[in-house]
Structures are given as C-alpha cells and as structure tokens.
Design a protein around this motif. Structure first.
Motif, PDB file in Angstrom:
ATOM      1  N   ASN A  25       0.657  -1.189   0.054  1.00 18.72           N
ATOM      2  CA  ASN A  25      -0.165  -0.008  -0.042  1.00 18.72           C
ATOM      3  C   ASN A  25       0.939   1.210   0.025  1.00 18.72           C
ATOM      4  O   ASN A  25       0.504   2.266   0.585  1.00 18.72           O
ATOM      5  CB  ASN A  25      -0.990  -0.085   0.993  1.00 18.72           C
ATOM      6  N   PRO A  26       1.791   1.134  -0.815  1.00 19.91           N
ATOM      7  CA  PRO A  26       2.501   2.522  -0.943  1.00 19.91           C
ATOM      8  C   PRO A  26       1.826   3.884  -1.288  1.00 19.91           C
ATOM      9  O   PRO A  26       0.991   3.850  -2.165  1.00 19.91           O
ATOM     10  CB  PRO A  26       3.704   2.550  -1.836  1.00 19.91           C
ATOM     11  N   HIS A  27       1.842   4.805  -0.447  1.00 19.39           N
ATOM     12  CA  HIS A  27       0.855   6.395  -0.660  1.00 19.39           C
ATOM     13  C   HIS A  27       1.502   7.160  -0.004  1.00 19.39           C
ATOM     14  O   HIS A  27       2.450   7.165   0.832  1.00 19.39           O
ATOM     15  CB  HIS A  27      -0.439   5.703  -0.207  1.00 19.39           C
ATOM     16  N   THR A  28       1.032   8.441  -0.439  1.00 17.49           N
ATOM     17  CA  THR A  28       1.488   9.743   0.061  1.00 17.49           C
ATOM     18  C   THR A  28       0.354  10.094   1.073  1.00 17.49           C
ATOM     19  O   THR A  28      -0.909   9.817   0.854  1.00 17.49           O
ATOM     20  CB  THR A  28       1.943  10.772  -0.655  1.00 17.49           C
ATOM     21  N   CYS A  29       0.408  10.968   1.963  1.00 20.56           N
ATOM     22  CA  CYS A  29      -0.344  11.655   2.771  1.00 20.56           C
ATOM     23  C   CYS A  29       0.112  13.122   3.285  1.00 20.56           C
ATOM     24  O   CYS A  29       0.960  13.246   3.377  1.00 20.56           O
ATOM     25  CB  CYS A  29      -0.771  10.840   4.063  1.00 20.56           C
ATOM     26  N   SER A  30      -0.956  14.129   3.417  1.00 18.89           N
ATOM     27  CA  SER A  30      -0.840  15.339   3.359  1.00 18.89           C
ATOM     28  C   SER A  30      -1.671  15.745   4.627  1.00 18.89           C
ATOM     29  O   SER A  30      -1.922  17.126   4.770  1.00 18.89           O
ATOM     30  CB  SER A  30      -0.984  16.247   2.205  1.00 18.89           C
ATOM     31  N   CYS A  31      -2.061  14.856   5.555  1.00 24.21           N
ATOM     32  CA  CYS A  31      -2.979  15.367   6.542  1.00 24.21           C
ATOM     33  C   CYS A  31      -2.198  16.153   7.715  1.00 24.21           C
ATOM     34  O   CYS A  31      -0.999  16.053   7.810  1.00 24.21           O
ATOM     35  CB  CYS A  31      -3.603  14.108   7.068  1.00 24.21           C
ATOM     36  N   GLU A  32      -2.868  16.673   8.618  1.00 23.70           N
ATOM     37  CA  GLU A  32      -1.995  17.594   9.626  1.00 23.70           C
ATOM     38  C   GLU A  32      -1.488  16.638  10.370  1.00 23.70           C
ATOM     39  O   GLU A  32      -0.370  17.043  10.948  1.00 23.70           O
ATOM     40  CB  GLU A  32      -3.146  18.240  10.383  1.00 23.70           C
ATOM     41  N   PHE A  33      -1.989  15.411  10.880  1.00 20.20           N
ATOM     42  CA  PHE A  33      -0.987  14.328  11.853  1.00 20.20           C
ATOM     43  C   PHE A  33       0.118  14.253  11.097  1.00 20.20           C
ATOM     44  O   PHE A  33       1.164  14.187  11.832  1.00 20.20           O
ATOM     45  CB  PHE A  33      -1.942  13.444  11.935  1.00 20.20           C
ATOM     46  N   CYS A  34       0.206  13.844   9.787  1.00 17.85           N
ATOM     47  CA  CYS A  34       1.603  13.342   9.232  1.00 17.85           C
ATOM     48  C   CYS A  34       2.425  14.802   9.148  1.00 17.85           C
ATOM     49  O   CYS A  34       3.597  14.715   9.193  1.00 17.85           O
ATOM     50  CB  CYS A  34       1.340  12.886   7.810  1.00 17.85           C
ATOM     51  N   GLN A  35       1.843  15.766   8.854  1.00 15.71           N
ATOM     52  CA  GLN A  35       2.642  16.979   8.649  1.00 15.71           C
ATOM     53  C   GLN A  35       3.395  17.403  10.274  1.00 15.71           C
ATOM     54  O   GLN A  35       4.451  17.564  10.038  1.00 15.71           O
ATOM     55  CB  GLN A  35       2.017  18.412   8.113  1.00 15.71           C
TER      56      GLN A  35
END
Length: 129
Positions: A25-35
């Motif tokens: 499941n390679p993916h990117t995330c730009s949510c505030e938690f990840c940031q």
C-alpha cells in the motif's frame, strides 16, 4: 510489491527494523497529523502486517505518541526521527524515508490521502522562474 528483506531505521541507529516480505500500500499523505509528525508537507508510507516487522536496533521498539483513537506515531526517543505509525489493528505504517533502500519502483505511491491538506502553492512539478 517486492518480497525480499527490507531494513531501515532512525538517524542515530538506535531504532532499527527489518521487514520480511512485501511492502504494501505505498501512498502519500498530507494530513495535519502527518505534517506535524514529520515536519514535511507530504510523507510517503508503506504498510506491513505487524508480525512481519522486527525491531532490531539497540533501543528495541520505538517510542510512541498516541495521535488518534486508532493509532500511535513511532519515533526514536534518542534522536527524534519519525519512523511511522503503529495502528491498533495489526498494521504498521513505515515512512519510506526511514528505509535503507528507497529506489525500488514498488515504493512508488499509488494514491494520495488528504491532498487537500497541502498548501495551495504546493505542486508536484519543478518551479521554473
């Protein structure tokens, strides 16, 4: 995905890991938690079943911070490096940047989560003045 042994760890080497088998499941995330967890606007993740990951460094398992009602963020207590997220379900998500070898095409993200979390000026292309 790939099926060999994958290794990685933190900046200082106190927390190291090995994953036997495919990275999923390679993916990117730009949510505030990840940031906030990473200090980056977008991060790249892979997931593995908990039973296929082994903590191998001198510090053992990473420190964790409970970031939501279903997951904890993992980091090195010594150097502070972000390593991933340990979900209550039997899944561990690793930041691709913590892997020793990142060139495999199998690590290319297949989708993006929370792309609306990126600032309006963020784009995938290169800036040309």
């Amino acid at each position: 995905m790939t099926t060999d042994l994958h290794q990685g760890g933190c900046l200082c080497g106190q927390v190291r890991f090995e994953v036997q088998g495919p990275l999923e499941n390679p993916h990117t995330c730009s949510c505030e938690f990840c940031q906030r967890h990473s200090g980056a606007l977008t991060v790249t993740w892979v997931e593995v079943p908990r039973e296929r990951l082994r903590w191998t460094g001198p510090a053992g398992a990473p420190a964790t911070y409970r970031s939501s009602d279903y997951s904890s963020r993992a980091f090195c207590a010594h150097c502070g490096s972000s390593l991933g997220a340990i979900d209550d379900e039997p899944t561990i998500a690793l930041l691709v940047g913590s892997l020793d070898h990142k060139d495999s095409p199998a690590l290319m993200p297949t989708y993006e989560s929370f792309e609306d979390g990126r600032p309006a000026w963020w784009h995938a292309g290169t800036r040309h003045d």
